[in-house]
Write an enzyme that holds these catalytic residues in place. Sequence first.
Site, PDB file in Angstrom:
ATOM      1  N   GLU A 292     -26.890 -25.980  -4.468  1.00  0.00           N
ATOM      2  CA  GLU A 292     -26.330 -24.695  -4.049  1.00  0.00           C
ATOM      3  C   GLU A 292     -26.891 -23.768  -4.748  1.00  0.00           C
ATOM      4  O   GLU A 292     -27.327 -23.651  -5.971  1.00  0.00           O
ATOM      5  CB  GLU A 292     -24.819 -24.742  -4.437  1.00  0.00           C
ATOM      6  N   GLU A 305     -25.046 -25.164  -8.550  1.00  0.00           N
ATOM      7  CA  GLU A 305     -24.823 -26.404  -9.051  1.00  0.00           C
ATOM      8  C   GLU A 305     -25.317 -27.559  -8.050  1.00  0.00           C
ATOM      9  O   GLU A 305     -25.946 -26.996  -7.051  1.00  0.00           O
ATOM     10  CB  GLU A 305     -23.272 -26.527  -8.915  1.00  0.00           C
ATOM     11  N   ASN A 307     -24.134 -30.940  -5.998  1.00  0.00           N
ATOM     12  CA  ASN A 307     -22.676 -31.538  -5.419  1.00  0.00           C
ATOM     13  C   ASN A 307     -23.624 -33.321  -4.909  1.00  0.00           C
ATOM     14  O   ASN A 307     -24.447 -33.314  -4.083  1.00  0.00           O
ATOM     15  CB  ASN A 307     -22.163 -31.089  -4.043  1.00  0.00           C
ATOM     16  N   GLU A 313     -19.657 -30.281   5.057  1.00  0.00           N
ATOM     17  CA  GLU A 313     -20.343 -29.657   6.134  1.00  0.00           C
ATOM     18  C   GLU A 313     -21.806 -30.139   6.373  1.00  0.00           C
ATOM     19  O   GLU A 313     -22.692 -29.697   6.968  1.00  0.00           O
ATOM     20  CB  GLU A 313     -20.731 -28.201   5.625  1.00  0.00           C
ATOM     21  N   ARG A 358     -13.639 -25.306   9.770  1.00  0.00           N
ATOM     22  CA  ARG A 358     -12.612 -26.500   9.468  1.00  0.00           C
ATOM     23  C   ARG A 358     -11.178 -26.120  10.000  1.00  0.00           C
ATOM     24  O   ARG A 358     -10.705 -24.661   9.484  1.00  0.00           O
ATOM     25  CB  ARG A 358     -12.695 -26.554   7.982  1.00  0.00           C
ATOM     26  N   ASP A 553      28.124  -4.871  38.219  1.00  0.00           N
ATOM     27  CA  ASP A 553      29.749  -4.604  37.801  1.00  0.00           C
ATOM     28  C   ASP A 553      30.483  -5.447  38.597  1.00  0.00           C
ATOM     29  O   ASP A 553      31.697  -6.110  38.375  1.00  0.00           O
ATOM     30  CB  ASP A 553      30.200  -3.016  38.089  1.00  0.00           C
ATOM     31  N   ASP A 659      33.035   8.747  28.921  1.00  0.00           N
ATOM     32  CA  ASP A 659      33.839   8.283  27.585  1.00  0.00           C
ATOM     33  C   ASP A 659      35.057   7.606  27.945  1.00  0.00           C
ATOM     34  O   ASP A 659      35.837   7.846  28.769  1.00  0.00           O
ATOM     35  CB  ASP A 659      33.940   9.538  26.769  1.00  0.00           C
ATOM     36  N   LYS A 722      35.876   7.624  37.897  1.00  0.00           N
ATOM     37  CA  LYS A 722      35.600   6.209  37.667  1.00  0.00           C
ATOM     38  C   LYS A 722      36.929   5.475  37.430  1.00  0.00           C
ATOM     39  O   LYS A 722      37.799   5.623  36.324  1.00  0.00           O
ATOM     40  CB  LYS A 722      34.944   6.265  36.204  1.00  0.00           C
ATOM     41  N   HIS A 752      34.183   5.218  42.077  1.00  0.00           N
ATOM     42  CA  HIS A 752      34.024   3.839  41.703  1.00  0.00           C
ATOM     43  C   HIS A 752      35.434   3.250  41.563  1.00  0.00           C
ATOM     44  O   HIS A 752      36.246   3.936  40.763  1.00  0.00           O
ATOM     45  CB  HIS A 752      33.155   3.561  40.345  1.00  0.00           C
ATOM     46  N   HIS A 754      38.135  -0.601  41.451  1.00  0.00           N
ATOM     47  CA  HIS A 754      38.192  -2.170  41.620  1.00  0.00           C
ATOM     48  C   HIS A 754      39.233  -2.524  42.432  1.00  0.00           C
ATOM     49  O   HIS A 754      40.184  -1.695  42.818  1.00  0.00           O
ATOM     50  CB  HIS A 754      38.376  -2.472  40.282  1.00  0.00           C
ATOM     51  N   THR A 889      36.378   0.315  28.500  1.00  0.00           N
ATOM     52  CA  THR A 889      35.539   0.012  27.350  1.00  0.00           C
ATOM     53  C   THR A 889      35.206   0.991  26.477  1.00  0.00           C
ATOM     54  O   THR A 889      34.272   1.898  27.054  1.00  0.00           O
ATOM     55  CB  THR A 889      34.388  -1.031  27.787  1.00  0.00           C
TER      56      THR A 889
END
Length: 1159
Positions: A292, A305, A307, A313, A358, A553, A659, A722, A752, A754, A889
């Site tokens: 290296e 060094e 190896n 590799e 790798r 709804d 509201d 509503k 609106h 129900h 609600t």
Amino acid sequence: MLGYTVVRGGLGLLTVRRACLAPRYAHSAPRNEYRPIKKVMVANRGEIAIRVFRACTELGIRTVAVYSEQDTGQMHRQKADEAYLIGKGLPPVAAYLDIPNIIQVAKDNNVDAIHPGYGFLSERSDFAQACSDAGVRFIGPSPETVRKMGDKVEARSLAISAGVPVVPGTDAPISCLQDAQVFSKTYGFPIIFKAAYGGGGRGMRVVREYEVSLFVYPTVNHPVCFDVCALGDKYGNVIHLYERDCSIQRRHQKVVEIAPAFQLDPHLRNRLHADAVNLAKQVGYENAGTVEFLVDRQNKHYFIEVNSRLQVEHTVTEEITDVDLVHAQLHVCEGRSLPELGLKQDKIRVNGCAIQCRVTTEDPSRGFQPDTGRIEVFRSGEGMGIRLDSASAYQGAVISPHYDSLLVKVIASGKDLNTAASKMSRALAEFRVRGVKTNIPFLQNVFSNHQFLHSTVDTQFIDENQELFNLKPTQNRAQKLLHYLGHVMVNGPTTPIPVKAKPSSIDPVIPPGTMGDPPVGFRDVLLRDGPEGFAKAVRAHRGLLLMDTTFRDAHQSLLATRVRTHDLKKISPFVSHNFNNLYSLENWGGATFDVAMRFLSECPWKRLQELRALVPNVPFQMLLRGANAVGYTNYPDNAVFKFCEVAKENGMDIFRVFDSLNYLPNMLLGMEAAGAAGGVVEAAISYTGDVSDPMRQKYSLDYYMNLADQLVKAGTHILCIKDMAGLLKPQASKLLIGSLRDRFPDVPIHVHTHDTAGAGVAAMLACAEAGADVVDVAVDSMAGMTSQPSMGAMVACTKGTELDTGIVLEKVFDYSEYWEVARGLYAPFDCTATMKSGNADVYENEIPGGQYTNLHFQAHSMGLGNKFKEVKKAYVEANKLLGDLIKVTPSSKIVGDLAQFMVQNNLTRAEVEERADELSFPLSVVEFLQGYIGIPHGGFPEPFRSKVLKSLTRIEGRPGASLPPMDFKALEEGLRSAHGDEITPEDVMSAAMYPKVFQEFREFTANFGPVDCLSTRLFLDGPKIAEEFEVELERGKTLHIKALALGDLNKAGQREVFFELNGQLRSVLVKDTVAMKEMKFHPKAQKSIKGQVGAPMPGKVLEVKVEVGAKVEKGQPLCVLSAMKMEMVVNSPVAGTVKAVHVTADSSLEGDDLILEIE
């Protein structure tokens, strides 16, 4: 660019059977040196063991594997002819370092030679010597050479003797601080401490214990790292196999290797090769090794060094030279000479370029933290120019925390760097690894980096290119969906099921429709003329306009929040083409916003976007709870404004602002926010009481007229009534709507209601005759009872009159047929599961349609089904206790909570009033009395309020007015930190409205993927065994799935669920939540509790640094974990006192296992 001449063909001699080599080259070496190898042991594991076994098999050599107790299931032991256990009772790594045991196994089984691979014992001279002493050949250099090269200080001295330049450094290991200080004063900073023994870059680090043998050298700024592969024989012959560029490193460990180095100056290349060969000859090197070097910016090179082993590799060297290095190692060990093998320097040529990367089971987004677990899916990248070296890369493999995280080495070859890099990128893109994290996204960024492809890179490349960590998240959709399906098969629906009813097995059929663009609708008017022009067009329209509530709804009430986008999308094109003259579609907002995330696990914004694309011509309408937006609490004003802005950008048109108490300040804020966003403002007055009854004066005609006056003055585009409980009787309808029409001749009026009492159609016809422009309906199969009046009935009753809707009745029938079948999919949530008809008693109890069905479900679930009549009576009494409220609600819920509280505790209205100061009321009731949702018409009931609140805080005025503005930038930054950069403005708004729900939704999708792609029956009930079905992920991408089997419970409390996906077997492990309650497991840290510290990765506890009762500071080390050769210090996330410690030294942990608790 400097490079090599590309030579095709290369050498292929090493692949020839060695039996053919001996006669041909007998003259090249003394015959008495040749000793054939018949059996080889590899004292290693994983891919390198398999690499050597394959070479041996090619040469007719028998192979022996060794394995630790933890490696009984590893592939390398299966690839060998024989395999033997070593290191019994030892830790995982220690087993492969047990020299006596390995030597004994070799002797017991007549092994001729041992190959050490890389890592473990590969550079241990004592191991090489032990082999020699036992009469077993060591496939590598001599023990003395291994010793010299393993000692970095001696290797450095040998390099100097050979005339090889070295980085200035200490001549001998340092043993005290003073030595290091003298060196640093001489050469300056920075300097590197490097272990005198060891490799792999792990010795290059800050060292805190000076008694360790070290040597020191100054760093080379921005060096390029080159390896030269050398090969020697027993006769003094040494050749080089050219160089590798190994500059792309992380923490001194190689990530990508390239051969040859195409940017290398030819003169420098020659010097590197010559120095490597000279050094090898200096020490009498035999077998394969690597020298290296570092090269600085002035093209000066320095020896680092040697190896003395085969390197990870080595593959790229093989690819460019056509030399099989393992074959060469074996032949050299047998006594062959290099010339005998045809390996002469002048015959070694470079053939193109090769790159290795790798692929590891590491998470780049978390500092390359190792990941462990079971590989659920493995699909590799292959094809021309791609080589794969692996061992544990297959479906079902278990990645343990005990060893290196390498999964597979990918080697790409091409005529040049760009070609090889292109093949590598393509191969990486083909990989599919599921079950564990990998570094593939990071590697893909490397191979698409301009500097990497077109310039010189050095060892600082990764550190200086942080964009490499901008990782594209993997989708993993198919496997996540299998996890979801498996979870439902094992544990049942993720959505709470209120009644024991199964979804229908029949899917609705989409009625035939027209292709092409839909006809012009009222949204085209809105886009052209704006909100004011739209309102004028509505008012000027001849005939009655309808708003269809079927998309929201109409599904009263659990059904209203459980219908999935999947079923809405299928019918949307039909609606767009056949009901283009609708006033609008109500399809968003209100309770459906949070429930989409909470129970359907889908994004409400995505629903809006997808429906908008499918229905471009009909206006969309949403419910906006005034200052509460789509929540049940108060938000800062800027949050409401921002929400409306984002909703409008995503396709919302009409904002029905209301509201629950008709509290004007709350309504005005919502109207202002909707208007500022550019939407149509439809101010809605919530209706209660009976304006035709002179005995009921609280909510009289004057009350509604005065409120309407203020809303019109505030600038509403549309005025809405509503009627949430369906209280409007025909006479009251004529009186109220007639009065409003007379007062506001130019303002469109929308009603609106129900149909709970059954008089809805009559009431809406009365409203239309009195001057209403728009009324709400639901398609026939979804109408009636607590839903809206029937669309078909209104269309039929007005046909041929001045109120003719212009809608074709036959199309309504087709539309209704679709929803009749679709409704069966939602049987567990349908009001008809517990209700069989409407009830006119709503005129007495005034329960809103949605709440009526909710209360009915709740009463049954709480065992009060037979007391529902009492619940309704209690509702009336609770309403009176609270002062006779507008009931929408969340105010309706407050009344309902108090009613159920009274029934459960057998309390009368008088008893509640009398004992108000001692009873523990529901929180919703207390907060209402405090003023958290506004001030009711006529004020709060006294003395009831004072007795309940006592000294609690009371809010005066609009609750949200005093809240500080929301910091959206900080919120977004927090979300990006928690969930990555794929955070949208819509995500920010979801988190702003419902922080906890959004967090849970993101965690769900991270685990289970896009469940909105599943059919409704599969989503709710999962598949049956042997059932085959398809899931369309997106256009052109369809999964073919078959549910195969459900496994038995294992020791971890899991069941393996088997599927066939696109013809391939897949399986997932699913925790059985019921069974796990009876089994004991290590507790998990709760991420929402800051004081609970969890394991950041699977591994073993090396050290616990604190005890119960200890005071800790934020950031203080608590314990040390180890996994895959990586140590991690777990620091305290908060300051406090250690409440409990749940681990000890040597404890094995999984990710997120609870380590300790701090309070």
